[in-house]
Design an enzyme around this catalytic site. Structure first.
Site, short mmCIF file in Angstrom:
data_model
loop_
_atom_site.label_atom_id
_atom_site.label_comp_id
_atom_site.label_asym_id
_atom_site.label_seq_id
_atom_site.Cartn_x
_atom_site.Cartn_y
_atom_site.Cartn_z
N HIS A 35 0.84 -1.20 0.00
CA HIS A 35 0.00 0.00 0.00
C HIS A 35 0.87 1.24 0.00
O HIS A 35 2.08 1.17 0.22
CB HIS A 35 -0.90 0.03 1.24
CG HIS A 35 -0.14 0.17 2.53
ND1 HIS A 35 0.54 -0.88 3.11
CD2 HIS A 35 0.07 1.23 3.34
CE1 HIS A 35 1.13 -0.47 4.22
NE2 HIS A 35 0.86 0.81 4.38
N ASP B 236 0.44 5.03 2.03
CA ASP B 236 -0.41 5.61 3.07
C ASP B 236 -1.18 6.82 2.54
O ASP B 236 -0.65 7.59 1.74
CB ASP B 236 0.45 6.08 4.25
CG ASP B 236 1.25 4.94 4.87
OD1 ASP B 236 0.78 3.79 4.87
OD2 ASP B 236 2.38 5.22 5.35
N HIS C 246 4.83 0.37 0.33
CA HIS C 246 5.53 -0.43 1.33
C HIS C 246 4.65 -1.56 1.84
O HIS C 246 3.42 -1.54 1.67
CB HIS C 246 6.07 0.44 2.47
CG HIS C 246 5.04 1.25 3.17
ND1 HIS C 246 4.62 2.48 2.72
CD2 HIS C 246 4.33 1.02 4.30
CE1 HIS C 246 3.70 2.97 3.53
NE2 HIS C 246 3.50 2.10 4.50
N ARG D 243 5.82 6.26 14.59
CA ARG D 243 5.67 6.82 13.25
C ARG D 243 5.22 8.28 13.30
O ARG D 243 4.21 8.59 13.93
CB ARG D 243 4.65 5.99 12.48
CG ARG D 243 4.55 6.38 11.03
CD ARG D 243 3.51 5.54 10.33
NE ARG D 243 2.37 6.37 10.03
CZ ARG D 243 1.46 6.09 9.12
NH1 ARG D 243 1.54 4.99 8.40
NH2 ARG D 243 0.46 6.91 8.91
O1 LIG Z 1 5.65 -1.48 10.32
C1 LIG Z 1 6.05 -1.21 9.20
O2 LIG Z 1 7.13 -1.63 8.77
C2 LIG Z 1 5.23 -0.33 8.29
C3 LIG Z 1 3.82 -0.20 8.76
C4 LIG Z 1 3.04 0.74 7.88
O3 LIG Z 1 2.45 0.38 6.91
C5 LIG Z 1 3.08 2.17 8.20
O4 LIG Z 1 3.61 2.56 9.26
O5 LIG Z 1 2.56 2.96 7.41
FE LIG Z 2 1.76 2.09 5.74
#
Ligand SMILES: O=C(O)CCC(=O)C(=O)O
Ligand SMILES: [Fe+2]
Length: 279
Positions: free
Chosen positions: A96, A98, A251, A266
């Site tokens: 996906h 984001d 990702h 994040r």
């Molecule tokens: O945990 C991860 O490596 C990525 C998770 C994810 O899709 C995000 O944080 O947008």
């Molecule tokens: Fe993500």
């Protein structure tokens, strides 16, 4: 310390010789250019408190608060990406990008690893710019005239199996009401390169096409973007940071570490409007 930048395959570059707590203006300038060129930057061995993570993000741009992710306690602007030993579903386990359900999608995220499993828990990245470049001229011409509809409803809404299985890690399902329409090929806001802007998580259909008519061509594009030569795999250590551009990459968080904890912080940055690519 000397800052050095080493590109990966099709997507991203590994940056070394830098302490993200103490970036000079000239480092920041170099990193901005590298981010535009490579679509993602990766760092190891960083020691960031939540406050320092916020300072880093703000040195880049404005922070965007994701409406669906649970926040880190006492840090409402930092989202928690967590999987506990007894949980089987992870966050972001399918390809996906984001925020494509927003009409002005977030620029990208700075994801910082606090706890990682002994093995696994890598994140895959794909270059949607390299994927566009490797299409035929005929299909490129067709795609340049198309726009696609994206939505958050089926992923983050109350009816979604993903939300139901994520427990208290995701919330605010009532806010999953966004729909957006974007060009299928965008002009990347930083590099000017054409980038394929559709993804299996949030894209529903081409504008003016039915879902059934859209599915075969979307599926073909998804398989194409995910081809190994467009991807790269990042292996995390505690203190690693990945900073990706949602307009240039996809990702996928690999879910291969059941029974262990993985905990990431994040911070997401505000983006700008997207334009169609044209010759
Ligand atoms: O945990 C991860 O490596 C990525 C998770 C994810 O899709 C995000 O944080 O947008
Ligand atoms: Fe993500």
């Amino acid at each position: 310390m000397t800052l050095s930048i080493q590109r990966n395959g099709a997507v991203g570059a590994l940056v070394s010789g830098v302490d993200l707590r103490a970036l000079s203006q000239s480092d920041l300038h170099t990193l901005r250019d590298a981010f535009a060129e490579h679509g993602a930057l990766f760092f190891h061995g960083q020691q960031l408190t939540p406050e320092q993570h916020i300072v880093l993000a703000e040195s880049w741009g404005d922070i965007n608060v994701n409406r669906f992710f649970r926040a880190v306690p006492e840090h409402p602007r930092i989202a928690e990406v967590r999987k506990e030993p007894d949980q089987t579903v992870n966050i972001g386990g399918g390809w996906h990008t984001d925020h494509s359900y927003d009409q002005i999608p977030a620029l990208g995220s700075m994801l910082y690893a606090r706890e990682v499993p002994a093995f696994g828990g890598d994140t895959l990245f794909a270059s949607t710019c390299a994927a566009y470049d490797s299409l035929s001229d005929g299909l490129k011409r067709t795609l340049l005239g198309l726009r696609a509809v994206h939505s958050s409803r089926h992923v983050f809404g109350a009816q979604s199996a993903y939300v139901q299985s994520a427990g208290d890690r995701l919330g605010n399902a009532d806010a999953a009401s966004q729909d957006a329409v974007h060009p299928v090929v965008i002009r990347h806001p930083l590099s000017g390169r054409p980038s394929l802007y559709v993804n299996p998580a949030f894209t529903l259909q081409f504008e003016g096409w039915t879902p059934m008519e859209s599915a075969p061509l979307l599926e073909m594009l998804y398989r194409h973007i995910a081809r190994p030569e467009h991807t790269w795999r990042f292996h995390w250590q505690p203190g690693s940071l990945a900073f990706w551009d949602n307009r240039a990459t996809w990702h996928l968080a690999v879910n291969d570490y059941h029974g262990e904890r993985r905990l990431m912080h994040r911070i997401t940055l505000e983006g700008g409007p997207l334009e169609a690519y044209s010759h």
